[in-house]
Design a protein around this motif. Structure first.
Motif, mmCIF file in Angstrom:
data_model
loop_
_atom_site.group_PDB
_atom_site.id
_atom_site.type_symbol
_atom_site.label_atom_id
_atom_site.label_comp_id
_atom_site.label_asym_id
_atom_site.label_seq_id
_atom_site.Cartn_x
_atom_site.Cartn_y
_atom_site.Cartn_z
ATOM 1 N N LEU A 1 0.645 -1.207 0.113
ATOM 2 C CA LEU A 1 -0.160 -0.063 -0.028
ATOM 3 C C LEU A 1 0.880 1.391 0.133
ATOM 4 N N VAL A 2 0.766 2.178 -1.019
ATOM 5 C CA VAL A 2 1.558 3.142 -1.097
ATOM 6 C C VAL A 2 0.848 4.554 -0.777
ATOM 7 N N VAL A 3 0.915 5.342 0.222
ATOM 8 C CA VAL A 3 0.127 6.531 0.733
ATOM 9 C C VAL A 3 1.009 7.789 0.398
ATOM 10 N N THR A 4 0.721 8.584 -0.361
ATOM 11 C CA THR A 4 1.199 9.926 -0.768
ATOM 12 C C THR A 4 0.169 10.927 -1.113
ATOM 13 N N PRO A 5 0.115 11.898 -0.921
ATOM 14 C CA PRO A 5 -0.753 13.180 -1.520
ATOM 15 C C PRO A 5 -0.304 13.239 -2.761
ATOM 16 N N ASP A 6 0.966 13.064 -3.334
ATOM 17 C CA ASP A 6 1.309 13.269 -4.690
ATOM 18 C C ASP A 6 0.847 12.397 -5.799
ATOM 19 N N ALA A 7 0.064 12.749 -6.667
ATOM 20 C CA ALA A 7 -0.540 12.008 -7.561
ATOM 21 C C ALA A 7 0.417 11.518 -8.300
ATOM 22 N N SER A 8 1.522 12.203 -8.919
ATOM 23 C CA SER A 8 2.574 11.613 -9.820
ATOM 24 C C SER A 8 3.566 10.492 -8.972
ATOM 25 N N GLU A 9 3.703 10.350 -7.760
ATOM 26 C CA GLU A 9 4.346 9.784 -6.780
ATOM 27 C C GLU A 9 3.844 8.411 -6.891
ATOM 28 N N ARG A 10 2.314 8.349 -6.888
ATOM 29 C CA ARG A 10 1.423 7.490 -6.550
ATOM 30 C C ARG A 10 1.413 6.539 -7.957
ATOM 31 N N ALA A 11 1.670 7.412 -9.038
ATOM 32 C CA ALA A 11 1.553 6.615 -10.488
ATOM 33 C C ALA A 11 2.991 5.890 -10.562
ATOM 34 N N ARG A 12 4.121 6.727 -10.345
ATOM 35 C CA ARG A 12 5.357 6.211 -10.435
ATOM 36 C C ARG A 12 5.458 5.022 -9.394
ATOM 37 N N MET A 13 5.044 4.898 -8.249
ATOM 38 C CA MET A 13 5.328 3.679 -7.220
ATOM 39 C C MET A 13 4.260 2.514 -8.061
ATOM 40 N N GLU A 14 3.292 2.918 -8.424
ATOM 41 C CA GLU A 14 2.267 1.793 -8.809
ATOM 42 C C GLU A 14 3.116 1.269 -10.389
ATOM 43 N N ALA A 15 3.682 1.770 -10.896
ATOM 44 C CA ALA A 15 4.305 1.365 -12.341
ATOM 45 C C ALA A 15 5.532 0.403 -11.990
ATOM 46 N N VAL A 16 6.183 0.829 -10.814
ATOM 47 C CA VAL A 16 7.461 0.106 -10.387
ATOM 48 C C VAL A 16 6.700 -1.105 -9.555
ATOM 49 N N CYS A 17 6.115 -0.970 -8.956
ATOM 50 C CA CYS A 17 5.576 -2.245 -8.204
ATOM 51 C C CYS A 17 4.725 -2.994 -8.759
ATOM 52 N N GLY A 18 4.054 -2.831 -9.784
ATOM 53 C CA GLY A 18 2.887 -3.373 -10.229
ATOM 54 C C GLY A 18 3.108 -4.799 -10.757
ATOM 55 N N ALA A 19 4.365 -4.893 -11.338
ATOM 56 C CA ALA A 19 4.799 -6.116 -11.918
ATOM 57 C C ALA A 19 5.355 -7.301 -10.995
ATOM 58 N N HIS A 20 5.284 -6.693 -9.700
ATOM 59 C CA HIS A 20 6.040 -7.835 -8.850
ATOM 60 C C HIS A 20 4.940 -7.854 -7.639
ATOM 61 N N PHE A 21 4.415 -7.094 -7.307
ATOM 62 C CA PHE A 21 3.367 -6.706 -5.951
ATOM 63 C C PHE A 21 2.013 -6.465 -6.539
ATOM 64 N N GLU A 22 0.964 -6.563 -5.815
ATOM 65 C CA GLU A 22 -0.376 -6.039 -5.729
ATOM 66 C C GLU A 22 -0.297 -4.819 -5.246
ATOM 67 N N CYS A 23 -0.457 -3.695 -5.941
ATOM 68 C CA CYS A 23 -0.086 -2.363 -5.612
ATOM 69 C C CYS A 23 -1.417 -1.801 -5.361
ATOM 70 N N LEU A 24 -1.640 -1.173 -3.928
ATOM 71 C CA LEU A 24 -2.716 -0.237 -3.544
ATOM 72 C C LEU A 24 -2.401 1.245 -3.402
ATOM 73 N N THR A 25 -2.803 2.415 -3.795
ATOM 74 C CA THR A 25 -2.560 3.528 -3.474
ATOM 75 C C THR A 25 -3.825 4.389 -2.692
ATOM 76 N N ALA A 26 -3.060 5.346 -1.948
ATOM 77 C CA ALA A 26 -4.291 6.226 -1.458
ATOM 78 C C ALA A 26 -3.494 7.565 -1.125
ATOM 79 N N ALA A 27 -4.515 8.699 -1.472
ATOM 80 C CA ALA A 27 -4.029 9.692 -0.985
ATOM 81 C C ALA A 27 -4.097 10.466 0.121
ATOM 82 N N ASN A 28 -4.711 9.676 1.061
ATOM 83 C CA ASN A 28 -4.797 10.472 2.313
ATOM 84 C C ASN A 28 -5.033 9.209 3.472
ATOM 85 N N GLY A 29 -4.939 9.585 4.772
ATOM 86 C CA GLY A 29 -4.976 8.610 5.652
ATOM 87 C C GLY A 29 -6.456 7.855 5.760
ATOM 88 N N ALA A 30 -7.402 8.495 5.274
ATOM 89 C CA ALA A 30 -8.681 7.779 5.367
ATOM 90 C C ALA A 30 -8.924 6.697 4.350
#
Length: 482
Positions: A12-41
């Motif tokens: 699970l990647v938690v960051t308010p930065d949309a571009s960073e969420r997209a980057r992490m999802e691209a890096v992790c997606g091939a090897h992990f199930e990647c979930l993203t969130a913009a905030n704590g809720a």
């Protein structure tokens, strides 16, 4: 437990930065199930709905809630590996027990290596916890019942939530439940709606060796087979992911209320899953192993349903190694005063209203009534009395009319019996008339002027009827002018 051969680890990647969420999802997606969130809720929602091994959370000025989120995850999901992501990699305020603090510009290869190590650490923690639980179970399982009364400190505190008196018929049920709680076996609780099956199930969990693990409940009544599959098994396919209760409650206790209402198809696959201790999850190639204690709740004895081929005997034997039958509230008249006052003071606190209690006359009517709706009906009655009370003591004038009209612990069936019974018409009508008079006078605080007016009688006529039926007023007559 999540089957690592069948599922990729979830990050699970938690960051308010949309571009960073997209980057992490691209890096992790091939090897992990990647979930993203913009905030704590959003992050907490993912953690509640999914099986997350690693959380990578942004901290620093651009992510002010990051540190608090890492601490929240530690409290509720201690096994999840936490990684803090800071622009400079020097976050000073993050919890000391986070796995690592990394920078936002870490390359793809070192990032993947770190995440693989983190998921391995998660698995090691899970294995250590499992071994600890098994050793604790073997060490604490008693060879024989302990002599004499048990120390209250050793008892499951959850049983104290079952309000009862020393003479209550519920005491025998609680004693059996305490004994069964210490053995890791499935239990079937039977009882009418509102008798407290869910409360007893939670008490059993709190008094068991699984007390520090999750407790979840599901009311099965009215759910279709497809809905039950989704709730209990979950889903992992076509881009959708939902963890089922049978996995979410791993090493804990799952209470399935209303199992007597389960569709036939559900009975068969659930029986197979519980007996084989594994199940097939849509989207997974291998079955998932199960380690969960199941407590079933049914509204009535299931054996007649088995004899009529309406309930699976395999499922019955899979959940009914231990059996408990809860008495209806009508069978617990000695508990009603304690239970009614407990409900009253909780409701008074909730509504911010000061009360002293329920007076003896009002309580006598509550005890005499047979409560077909059990505790929920009693809660509604006490709540309504509290709302309309004008004094700190709740009197009988606040009781509902059908409770005031009840005679000797009976409700409508008595009136029906009078109407349908034998005997002269005059006697049968007088029995109903007597109950009506008592209800009206009690509701009006025995103000005979108001009662006579409501009933369309003269005061002389009302007095004559009271003398005939032996009804005695509870308060002094009101002045004639009232």
């Amino acid at each position: 437990m999540k089957d690592q051969a069948a599922l990729r680890p979830t990050v699970l990647v938690v960051t308010p930065d949309a571009s960073e969420r997209a980057r992490m999802e691209a890096v992790c997606g091939a090897h992990f199930e990647c979930l993203t969130a913009a905030n704590g809720a959003e992050a907490l929602t993912h953690l509640q709905e999914h099986f997350v091994e690693v959380v990578l959370c942004a901290t620093g000025e651009d992510a002010p809630e990051g540190v608090a989120l890492l601490e929240e995850i530690s409290r509720h999901w201690p096994e999840t590996v936490r990684i803090a992501q800071d622009p400079l990699g020097m976050a000073q305020k993050v919890p000391e027990d986070v796995y690592q603090v990394i920078t936002t510009d870490m390359g793809a290869d070192p990032l993947l290596r770190m995440l693989r190590n983190a998921t391995q650490l998660f698995q090691v923690r899970r294995d250590n916890d499992r071994m600890s639980f098994e050793m604790r179970f073997l060490a604490q399982r008693p060879a024989a019942p302990p002599p004499g009364p048990r120390d209250p400190a050793e008892e499951g505190l959850g049983f104290e939530a079952l309000i009862r008196t020393s003479a209550s018929p519920l005491n025998a049920v609680v004693a059996s439940a305490r004994h069964l709680a210490s053995f890791d076996v499935p239990i079937l609780i039977t009882g009418a709606v509102g008798t407290g099956k869910a409360l007893l199930a939670r008490a059993i969990h709190d008094g068991s060796l699984r007390a520090d693990r999750p407790f979840h409940g599901l009311n099965c009544a009215g759910l279709t087979d497809a809905q039950l599959r989704l709730e209990l098994i979950g889903l992992r396919q076509n881009g959708q992911s939902r963890i089922g209760l049978l996995q979410k409650t791993e090493r804990g206790t799952l209470f399935l209320n209303g199992i007597d209402t389960l569709p036939t198809e559900t009975q068969h696959w659930l029986a197979r899953a519980l007996i084989e201790r594994q199940m097939d999850v849509p989207g997974q190639s291998d079955p998932v192993r199960l380690d969960v204690r199941v407590i079933g709740g049914a509204h009535a004895d299931l054996r007649p349903a088995i004899a009529e081929d309406r309930f699976s005997p395999r499922l019955y034997h899979a959940v009914a190694l231990g059996q408990l039958a809860l008495p209806a509230l009508a069978e617990r008249p000695t508990d009603i005063p304690a239970l009614a006052h407990h409900i009253l003071f909780e409701a008074a606190t909730r509504h911010g209203k000061s009360v002293r209690g329920i007076d003896d006359d009002a309580m006598a009517f509550l005890v005499a009534y047979d409560w077909p709706g059990n505790q929920p009906e009693l809660e509604n009655e006490i709540g309504r009395m509290l709302i309309f009370a004008q004094t700190r003591s709740l009197g009988p004038e606040l009781n509902s009319r059908h409770i005031l009209q009840a005679e000797g612990g009976h409700t409508d069936p008595v009136t029906d019996a009078v109407i349908a019974g034998d005997g002269p018409l005059k006697c049968r009508v007088e029995e109903v008339e007597k109950r009506i008079l008592r209800e009206v006078l009690t509701r009006l605080k025995w103000n005979k002027s108001r009662a006579a007016n409501e009933l369309g009688l003269s005061r002389v006529g009302l007095r004559a009827k009271l003398d005939r039926y032996g009804l005695t007023p509870g308060v002094v007559d009101a002045p004639q002018g009232e």
